[in-house]
Design an enzyme around this catalytic site. Structure first.
Site, PDB file in Angstrom:
ATOM      1  N   ASN A  10      36.247  39.068  10.243  1.00  0.00           N
ATOM      2  CA  ASN A  10      37.116  37.937   9.907  1.00  0.00           C
ATOM      3  C   ASN A  10      37.092  37.765   8.390  1.00  0.00           C
ATOM      4  OD1 ASN A  10      38.355  35.467   9.612  1.00  0.00           O
ATOM      5  ND2 ASN A  10      36.751  34.287  10.663  1.00  0.00           N
ATOM      6  N   LYS A  12      38.713  35.817   6.625  1.00  0.00           N
ATOM      7  CA  LYS A  12      39.020  34.428   6.217  1.00  0.00           C
ATOM      8  C   LYS A  12      40.054  34.464   5.076  1.00  0.00           C
ATOM      9  CE  LYS A  12      34.600  33.053   8.057  1.00  0.00           C
ATOM     10  NZ  LYS A  12      33.466  32.152   8.062  1.00  0.00           N
ATOM     11  N   HIS A  94      38.365  28.917  15.661  1.00  0.00           N
ATOM     12  CA  HIS A  94      37.256  29.073  14.696  1.00  0.00           C
ATOM     13  C   HIS A  94      36.825  27.691  14.204  1.00  0.00           C
ATOM     14  CE1 HIS A  94      34.967  30.146  11.184  1.00  0.00           C
ATOM     15  NE2 HIS A  94      34.831  31.345  11.717  1.00  0.00           N
ATOM     16  N   GLU A  96      36.125  26.618  11.414  1.00  0.00           N
ATOM     17  CA  GLU A  96      36.808  26.147  10.193  1.00  0.00           C
ATOM     18  C   GLU A  96      38.172  25.552  10.545  1.00  0.00           C
ATOM     19  OE1 GLU A  96      36.276  29.839   8.089  1.00  0.00           O
ATOM     20  OE2 GLU A  96      34.125  29.432   8.051  1.00  0.00           O
ATOM     21  N   GLU A 166      29.637  30.932  17.778  1.00  0.00           N
ATOM     22  CA  GLU A 166      29.343  30.855  16.347  1.00  0.00           C
ATOM     23  C   GLU A 166      28.730  29.496  16.033  1.00  0.00           C
ATOM     24  OE1 GLU A 166      32.128  33.877  14.184  1.00  0.00           O
ATOM     25  OE2 GLU A 166      32.941  31.864  14.069  1.00  0.00           O
ATOM     26  N   GLY A 172      28.357  31.395   7.276  1.00  0.00           N
ATOM     27  CA  GLY A 172      28.457  31.514   5.821  1.00  0.00           C
ATOM     28  C   GLY A 172      27.266  30.934   5.079  1.00  0.00           C
ATOM     29  N   SER A 212      26.641  34.656   9.802  1.00  0.00           N
ATOM     30  CA  SER A 212      25.745  35.366   8.880  1.00  0.00           C
ATOM     31  C   SER A 212      25.214  36.687   9.429  1.00  0.00           C
ATOM     32  CB  SER A 212      24.597  34.453   8.427  1.00  0.00           C
ATOM     33  OG  SER A 212      25.120  33.349   7.704  1.00  0.00           O
TER      34      SER A 212
HETATM   35  C1  G2H Z   1      31.465  32.896  11.105  1.00  0.00           C
HETATM   36  C2  G2H Z   1      31.506  34.243  10.536  1.00  0.00           C
HETATM   37  C3  G2H Z   1      32.822  34.904  10.881  1.00  0.00           C
HETATM   38  P1  G2H Z   1      30.001  34.577   8.350  1.00  0.00           P
HETATM   39  O1  G2H Z   1      32.558  32.117  10.617  1.00  0.00           O
HETATM   40  O2  G2H Z   1      33.633  34.290  11.834  1.00  0.00           O
HETATM   41  O3  G2H Z   1      31.361  34.154   9.126  1.00  0.00           O
HETATM   42  O4  G2H Z   1      29.602  35.924   8.890  1.00  0.00           O
HETATM   43  O5  G2H Z   1      30.371  34.638   6.899  1.00  0.00           O
HETATM   44  O6  G2H Z   1      28.958  33.553   8.650  1.00  0.00           O
END
Ligand code: G2H
Length: 249
Positions: A10, A12, A94, A96, A166, A172, A212
């Site tokens: 993703n 983003k 998601h 976000e 998640e 993040g 993460s």
């Molecule tokens: C969670 C994830 C991808 P990250 O949002 O959807 O982001 O790996 O940067 O934590």
């Protein structure tokens, strides 16, 4: 039934034509063998660039879609348009989108239904905040979010859904859930699917972890019995995404 390991990237709201070309070239050069399903989600503006340049077995996902197929909805893109552009996947729900853009449980459910009705495959995201985890309501929150989606689905729809767990506190932040923390939620979600939908849907549905994930922790997390893959944010923009895409179950 064996569940094919699934790795989503993703991006983003990151990237440029040039930066995304580098990521796509790296993925193409990696010649992934298709033992894992790999899907990347660039910003909407770059979906067609990626569609035209990425090679199989990697597929493409949109990061969001509205629940109407056309109309006066400035700034949105529709499931019908995503389908028309030859993009097979969409990420919905998601955290976000939920926390920053007001996607309620009902809106997410409507979006999932609209996407499936167009023949898209959906990565449906759920997860608890730190406050909710500390209150001990992680399962209630996750099951309520998934329940809102389950309510609008028929059993056959689950074949086109990947559930992404998640935890918001791990997104993040560099604070990855431990293998045991993630496994516990995934196993509970699978039990919930068995009791709420059916045993066969529980057995077949991929439940992936996001938050993460990186090239160093993917092997450990991926070994957990109920972790069927990852949704990767930050690390999907880096060369280590190839290592994550190659995670061996
Ligand atoms: C969670 C994830 C991808 P990250 O949002 O959807 O982001 O790996 O940067 O934590």
């Amino acid at each position: 039934m064996a569940r094919k390991f699934f790795v989503g990237g993703n991006f983003k709201m990151n990237g440029s034509q040039k930066a995304i070309k580098v990521i796509v070239d790296d993925l193409n050069n990696a010649k992934l063998d298709g033992s894992n399903e790999v899907v990347i989600a660039p910003p909407a503006l770059y979906l067609t660039q990626v569609r035209d340049t990425i090679q199989a077995p990697v597929e493409v996902a949109a990061q969001n879609a509205y629940f109407k197929n056309s109309g006066a909805f400035t700034g949105e893109i529709s499931p019908e348009q995503i389908k028309d552009a030859g993009i097979p996947w969409v990420i919905l729900g998601h955290s976000e989108r939920r926390s920053l853009f007001g996607d309620t449980e009902e809106v997410v459910a409507d979006k999932v239904k609209a996407a499936l009705d167009q023949g898209l495959k959906v990565i449906a995201c759920i997860g608890e905040t730190l406050e909710e985890r500390e209150k001990g309501v992680t399962n209630d929150v996750c099951q309520k979010q998934l329940g809102a989606i389950a309510k609008v689905l028929e059993e056959k729809d689950w074949a086109n859904i990947v559930v992404a767990y998640e935890p918001v506190w791990a997104i993040g932040t560099g604070k990855v859930a431990t293998k045991d923390q993630a496994q516990e939620v995934h196993a509970d979600l699978r039990k919930w699917l068995a009791s709420t939908v059916s045993q066969s849907v529980a057995d077949a549905t991929r439940i992936i972890y996001g938050g993460s994930v990186n090239g160093k922790n993917c092997g450990d997390l991926g070994a957990a019995a109920d972790i069927d893959g990852f949704l990767v944010g930050g690390a999907s923009l880096k060369p280590e995404f190839i290592d994550i895409a190659r995670t061996k179950k």
